[in-house]
Write a protein that holds these residues in place. Structure first.
Motif, PDB file in Angstrom:
ATOM      1  N   PHE A  48       0.883  -1.200  -0.061  1.00 48.46           N
ATOM      2  CA  PHE A  48       0.024  -0.071   0.029  1.00 48.46           C
ATOM      3  C   PHE A  48       0.789   1.232  -0.130  1.00 48.46           C
ATOM      4  N   VAL A  49       0.717   2.072  -0.724  1.00 44.63           N
ATOM      5  CA  VAL A  49       1.432   3.619  -0.850  1.00 44.63           C
ATOM      6  C   VAL A  49       0.548   4.264   0.152  1.00 44.63           C
ATOM      7  N   ILE A  50       1.540   4.702   1.228  1.00 40.24           N
ATOM      8  CA  ILE A  50       0.826   5.590   2.212  1.00 40.24           C
ATOM      9  C   ILE A  50       1.284   6.912   2.049  1.00 40.24           C
ATOM     10  N   GLY A  51       2.463   7.091   1.397  1.00 38.47           N
ATOM     11  CA  GLY A  51       3.024   8.477   1.295  1.00 38.47           C
ATOM     12  C   GLY A  51       3.852   8.694   0.008  1.00 38.47           C
ATOM     13  N   ILE A  52       3.967  10.010  -0.323  1.00 32.45           N
ATOM     14  CA  ILE A  52       4.766  10.277  -1.503  1.00 32.45           C
ATOM     15  C   ILE A  52       5.437  11.574  -1.036  1.00 32.45           C
ATOM     16  N   ASN A  53       6.860  11.463  -1.544  1.00 36.84           N
ATOM     17  CA  ASN A  53       7.585  12.814  -1.091  1.00 36.84           C
ATOM     18  C   ASN A  53       7.667  13.454   0.237  1.00 36.84           C
ATOM     19  N   GLY A  54       7.581  12.518   1.144  1.00 35.32           N
ATOM     20  CA  GLY A  54       7.529  12.837   2.627  1.00 35.32           C
ATOM     21  C   GLY A  54       6.251  13.149   3.076  1.00 35.32           C
ATOM     22  N   ARG A  55       5.331  13.234   2.379  1.00 31.64           N
ATOM     23  CA  ARG A  55       3.878  13.599   2.682  1.00 31.64           C
ATOM     24  C   ARG A  55       2.837  12.421   2.931  1.00 31.64           C
ATOM     25  N   THR A  56       2.144  12.420   3.915  1.00 29.09           N
ATOM     26  CA  THR A  56       1.075  11.191   4.156  1.00 29.09           C
ATOM     27  C   THR A  56      -0.164  11.394   2.897  1.00 29.09           C
ATOM     28  N   ARG A  70       3.395  12.991 -12.214  1.00 25.40           N
ATOM     29  CA  ARG A  70       3.811  13.710 -13.386  1.00 25.40           C
ATOM     30  C   ARG A  70       4.828  14.897 -13.289  1.00 25.40           C
ATOM     31  N   ASN A  71       4.443  15.610 -11.882  1.00 22.42           N
ATOM     32  CA  ASN A  71       5.233  16.585 -11.706  1.00 22.42           C
ATOM     33  C   ASN A  71       6.855  16.511 -11.226  1.00 22.42           C
ATOM     34  N   SER A  72       6.863  15.040 -11.109  1.00 24.35           N
ATOM     35  CA  SER A  72       8.365  14.750 -10.424  1.00 24.35           C
ATOM     36  C   SER A  72       9.014  14.169 -12.005  1.00 24.35           C
ATOM     37  N   ALA A  73       8.533  14.390 -12.961  1.00 20.72           N
ATOM     38  CA  ALA A  73       9.062  13.781 -14.444  1.00 20.72           C
ATOM     39  C   ALA A  73      10.521  14.439 -14.316  1.00 20.72           C
ATOM     40  N   GLY A  74      11.608  13.055 -14.396  1.00 22.81           N
ATOM     41  CA  GLY A  74      12.918  13.610 -14.754  1.00 22.81           C
ATOM     42  C   GLY A  74      13.654  13.703 -13.220  1.00 22.81           C
ATOM     43  N   THR A  75      12.995  13.372 -12.053  1.00 28.39           N
ATOM     44  CA  THR A  75      13.640  13.118 -10.975  1.00 28.39           C
ATOM     45  C   THR A  75      13.363  11.854 -10.226  1.00 28.39           C
ATOM     46  N   GLU A  91      10.595   2.765   2.990  1.00 26.97           N
ATOM     47  CA  GLU A  91      10.548   3.896   2.024  1.00 26.97           C
ATOM     48  C   GLU A  91      11.284   3.450   0.665  1.00 26.97           C
ATOM     49  N   VAL A  92      10.622   3.579  -0.555  1.00 25.97           N
ATOM     50  CA  VAL A  92      10.968   3.242  -1.774  1.00 25.97           C
ATOM     51  C   VAL A  92      11.470   4.571  -2.704  1.00 25.97           C
ATOM     52  N   TYR A  93      12.436   4.511  -3.341  1.00 21.09           N
ATOM     53  CA  TYR A  93      12.842   5.549  -4.187  1.00 21.09           C
ATOM     54  C   TYR A  93      12.617   5.050  -5.540  1.00 21.09           C
ATOM     55  N   LEU A  94      12.191   5.757  -6.489  1.00 23.00           N
ATOM     56  CA  LEU A  94      11.960   5.579  -7.804  1.00 23.00           C
ATOM     57  C   LEU A  94      12.428   6.833  -8.730  1.00 23.00           C
ATOM     58  N   ASN A  95      13.010   6.466  -9.760  1.00 24.06           N
ATOM     59  CA  ASN A  95      13.370   7.563 -10.813  1.00 24.06           C
ATOM     60  C   ASN A  95      12.086   7.777 -11.691  1.00 24.06           C
ATOM     61  N   PRO A  97      10.924   8.623 -15.406  1.00 25.78           N
ATOM     62  CA  PRO A  97      11.459   9.109 -16.408  1.00 25.78           C
ATOM     63  C   PRO A  97      10.745  10.215 -17.120  1.00 25.78           C
ATOM     64  N   ALA A  98      11.475  11.258 -17.652  1.00 29.13           N
ATOM     65  CA  ALA A  98      11.023  12.504 -18.083  1.00 29.13           C
ATOM     66  C   ALA A  98      10.375  12.480 -19.300  1.00 29.13           C
ATOM     67  N   GLU A  99      10.408  11.462 -20.224  1.00 28.11           N
ATOM     68  CA  GLU A  99       9.552  11.031 -21.521  1.00 28.11           C
ATOM     69  C   GLU A  99       8.250  10.294 -21.190  1.00 28.11           C
ATOM     70  N   LYS A 100       8.281   9.559 -20.044  1.00 28.39           N
ATOM     71  CA  LYS A 100       6.845   8.916 -19.678  1.00 28.39           C
ATOM     72  C   LYS A 100       6.681   8.905 -18.322  1.00 28.39           C
ATOM     73  N   PRO A 101       6.120   9.845 -17.527  1.00 38.42           N
ATOM     74  CA  PRO A 101       6.304   9.990 -16.029  1.00 38.42           C
ATOM     75  C   PRO A 101       5.229   9.219 -15.425  1.00 38.42           C
ATOM     76  N   THR A 102       5.381   7.991 -15.284  1.00 39.68           N
ATOM     77  CA  THR A 102       4.289   6.912 -14.824  1.00 39.68           C
ATOM     78  C   THR A 102       5.024   5.824 -14.219  1.00 39.68           C
ATOM     79  N   LEU A 103       4.143   5.187 -13.325  1.00 37.96           N
ATOM     80  CA  LEU A 103       4.972   4.153 -12.372  1.00 37.96           C
ATOM     81  C   LEU A 103       4.583   2.900 -13.312  1.00 37.96           C
TER      82      LEU A 103
END
Length: 176
Positions: A48-56, A70-75, A91-95, A97-103
């Protein structure tokens, strides 16, 4: 970095004593239903994803989550992930992609408690109904049954004893 995890844990700690039978009562997240991206270490049904970028995540609107991705494309983004296997948070860190910003995952807003009563198949006796059904030890899980409630430590055993005919089970099967 671990702010989302600390806030999640504080939500669990703040639960009244009556609600502490389950540490997941009243807590929601985006349950992973499918994962089409082998590079994303999220396990369907159990994560279950319970948080993203440090926010619940406390809003069930999936478009807000998708917009954040999408706003995190390329990061790189960080996801707070609750695993029903062992009731652990990581905690999971994912790159992204700038060209297709989806998981590449399908998610559903759900209470974490939906995954509480899960039975891991540890042994399969040769020629037993489980063996005939093709269940594999240490890989398959029973997650429920349309035959009735399967709750608590003895729930599955009680259901098996009560049903004197074919038993239908909802399973998560681990196959290569």
């Amino acid at each position: 970095m671990f702010g989302v995890l600390n806030r999640f844990i504080s939500k669990l700690d703040a639960a009244p004593l009556d609600d502490q039978q389950s540490t997941t009562n009243g807590v929601y997240g985006f349950q992973v239903l499918r994962n089409a991206n082998q590079e994303v270490p999220l396990e369907p049904w159990f994560d279950f994803v319970i948080g993203i970028n440090g926010r619940t995540i406390d809003n069930p609107d999936p478009s807000l989550f998708a917009t954040e991705v999408r706003n995190s494309a390329g990061t790189t983004i960080s996801l707070g992930v609750f695993s029903a296997k062992g009731q652990k948070i990581r905690e999971v860190y994912l790159n992204i992609p700038a060209e297709k910003p989806t998981l590449g995952v399908s998610l559903q807003w759900a209470p974490l408690s939906v995954s509480e009563d899960v039975w891991h198949i540890l042994d399969v006796i040769p020629n037993s109904p489980a063996d005939v059904a093709g269940l594999l030890p240490y890989g398959d899980y029973v997650i429920g049954s349309p035959e009735g409630l399967v709750r608590g430590e003895s729930g599955l055993g009680e259901l098996v004893e009560d049903v004197r005919r074919s038993l239908f089970l909802f399973m998560v099967l681990k196959r290569a």
